[in-house]
Scaffold this motif. Structure first.
Motif, PDB file in Angstrom:
ATOM      1  N   GLY A  75       0.798  -1.227   0.000  1.00  0.00           N
ATOM      2  CA  GLY A  75       0.000   0.000   0.000  1.00  0.00           C
ATOM      3  C   GLY A  75       0.823   1.266   0.000  1.00  0.00           C
ATOM      4  N   ARG A  76       2.159   1.138   0.099  1.00  0.00           N
ATOM      5  CA  ARG A  76       3.002   2.334   0.146  1.00  0.00           C
ATOM      6  C   ARG A  76       3.004   3.094  -1.174  1.00  0.00           C
ATOM      7  NH1 ARG A  76       7.652   4.809  -0.273  1.00  0.00           N
ATOM      8  NH2 ARG A  76       8.365   3.368  -1.884  1.00  0.00           N
ATOM      9  N   TYR A  77       2.563   2.442  -2.262  1.00  0.00           N
ATOM     10  CA  TYR A  77       2.546   3.135  -3.548  1.00  0.00           C
ATOM     11  C   TYR A  77       1.620   4.359  -3.513  1.00  0.00           C
ATOM     12  CZ  TYR A  77      -2.141   1.496  -4.800  1.00  0.00           C
ATOM     13  OH  TYR A  77      -3.500   1.287  -4.839  1.00  0.00           O
ATOM     14  N   LEU A  78       0.679   4.377  -2.575  1.00  0.00           N
ATOM     15  CA  LEU A  78      -0.269   5.494  -2.519  1.00  0.00           C
ATOM     16  C   LEU A  78       0.420   6.820  -2.226  1.00  0.00           C
ATOM     17  CD1 LEU A  78      -3.192   3.768  -0.585  1.00  0.00           C
ATOM     18  CD2 LEU A  78      -3.186   4.469  -2.995  1.00  0.00           C
ATOM     19  N   ILE A  79       1.467   6.791  -1.399  1.00  0.00           N
ATOM     20  CA  ILE A  79       2.148   8.052  -1.109  1.00  0.00           C
ATOM     21  C   ILE A  79       2.956   8.525  -2.311  1.00  0.00           C
ATOM     22  CG2 ILE A  79       4.249   7.076  -0.055  1.00  0.00           C
ATOM     23  CD1 ILE A  79       4.071   9.368   2.014  1.00  0.00           C
ATOM     24  N   GLU A  80       3.484   7.587  -3.096  1.00  0.00           N
ATOM     25  CA  GLU A  80       4.164   7.965  -4.338  1.00  0.00           C
ATOM     26  C   GLU A  80       3.170   8.609  -5.304  1.00  0.00           C
ATOM     27  OE1 GLU A  80       7.283   7.771  -4.528  1.00  0.00           O
ATOM     28  OE2 GLU A  80       7.940   6.188  -3.144  1.00  0.00           O
ATOM     29  N   ASN A  81       1.971   8.031  -5.380  1.00  0.00           N
ATOM     30  CA  ASN A  81       0.931   8.614  -6.240  1.00  0.00           C
ATOM     31  C   ASN A  81       0.556  10.015  -5.768  1.00  0.00           C
ATOM     32  OD1 ASN A  81       0.959   6.183  -7.552  1.00  0.00           O
ATOM     33  ND2 ASN A  81      -1.103   5.552  -6.944  1.00  0.00           N
ATOM     34  N   ALA A  82       0.531  10.201  -4.450  1.00  0.00           N
ATOM     35  CA  ALA A  82       0.163  11.509  -3.906  1.00  0.00           C
ATOM     36  C   ALA A  82       1.167  12.580  -4.322  1.00  0.00           C
ATOM     37  CB  ALA A  82       0.060  11.433  -2.383  1.00  0.00           C
ATOM     38  N   PHE A  83       2.464  12.267  -4.265  1.00  0.00           N
ATOM     39  CA  PHE A  83       3.473  13.239  -4.681  1.00  0.00           C
ATOM     40  C   PHE A  83       3.330  13.565  -6.167  1.00  0.00           C
ATOM     41  CE2 PHE A  83       6.243  11.716  -0.990  1.00  0.00           C
ATOM     42  CZ  PHE A  83       6.020  12.872  -0.250  1.00  0.00           C
ATOM     43  N   CYS A  84       3.045  12.564  -6.974  1.00  0.00           N
ATOM     44  CA  CYS A  84       2.853  12.816  -8.408  1.00  0.00           C
ATOM     45  C   CYS A  84       1.679  13.763  -8.637  1.00  0.00           C
ATOM     46  CB  CYS A  84       2.619  11.504  -9.154  1.00  0.00           C
ATOM     47  SG  CYS A  84       4.073  10.443  -9.259  1.00  0.00           S
TER      48      CYS A  84
END
Length: 250
Positions: free
Chosen positions: A208-217
């Protein structure tokens, strides 16, 4: 670029939090001015080039700057997030933001304004915490050459209660793991390769950590978040906070 205007729903959420009973002349229409601030954040234009549809560009900038000094934009994000953040699964990470030459020259020097030399040149780091569905609810700036694990304790003070903390290997430190354990938080952090003993962590939850990467994008769709033009760290952080509020909480 098309003009940006706050929707009725977004304005209804913002309006109750605006400063009240301020001294001086009656303020120019808040909804129009805040829409102008967001237009500048999204398009990345200079404040002086803000379209006249929003009123005088000096009014738009002065409102942003004055309320930034008061911490209003960060308080607005806090108020919106407090009403809806679900922090059982909290993720922490950071992203580099290139400092354009206009960002240099503020009093106090580069270090005081969260600008440092990293592999990408002169940069600022935006550190964030996101909730269970990837919405940033706490923000912090450091110079680009400050490590993630060094910045983590100060940011985590804003976290409140959480059951799990998701982070990448950059946060693998025994001291951080101990502090999380003492607070009743389970660290979902893989170990560095240099560790002599492997680290067990919940690999399924870690996905689920990919969500924070998506947030920065998503935040970097705002041109003045993607590149730092503000001399003052407080103003840049205010811009990031307002962009976060619009992109995730309104």
């Amino acid at each position: 670029m098309a003009l940006f205007w706050l929707s009725d729903e977004a304005w209804a959420a913002i309006e109750p939090h605006l400063p009240r009973n301020q001294p001086g002349a009656r303020r120019v229409d808040d909804r129009r001015v805040i829409s102008g601030i967001l237009h500048v954040l999204k398009g990345g234009c200079r404040w002086c080039d803000c379209p006249t549809d929003y009123g005088p560009s000096t009014t738009v900038y002065n409102r942003f700057n004055r309320w930034s000094r008061r911490g209003f934009w960060l308080k607005l994000l806090d108020a919106l997030a407090d009403a809806g953040a679900v922090t059982k699964n909290t993720a922490i990470d950071s992203t580099y933001v290139k400092a354009q030459r206009a960002a240099f020259g503020a009093k106090g020097g580069r270090s005081a304004q969260a600008i440092g030399r990293s592999r990408g040149g002169w940069t600022t780091k935006v550190h964030a915490l996101t909730d269970v569905i990837g919405r940033p609810y706490a923000l912090m700036l450091t110079a680009g050459n400050v490590s993630d694990v060094r910045a983590a304790p100060a940011l985590l003070k804003q976290a409140g209660r959480m059951r799990y903390l998701l982070a990448d290997k950059g946060y693998d430190a025994d001291q951080l793991r101990r502090s999380l354990r003492d607070a009743g938080t389970v660290s979902v952090i893989p170990g560095r390769r240099s560790r002599k003993r492997g680290i067990c962590y919940d690999k399924e939850r870690y996905r689920g950590r990919y969500l924070i990467e998506n947030a920065f994008c998503r935040l970097k769709d705002f041109r003045r978040v993607h590149t730092r033009y503000d001399k003052l760290a407080a103003n840049f952080l205010s811009g990031v906070a307002l962009a976060t509020a619009i992109a995730f909480w309104l």
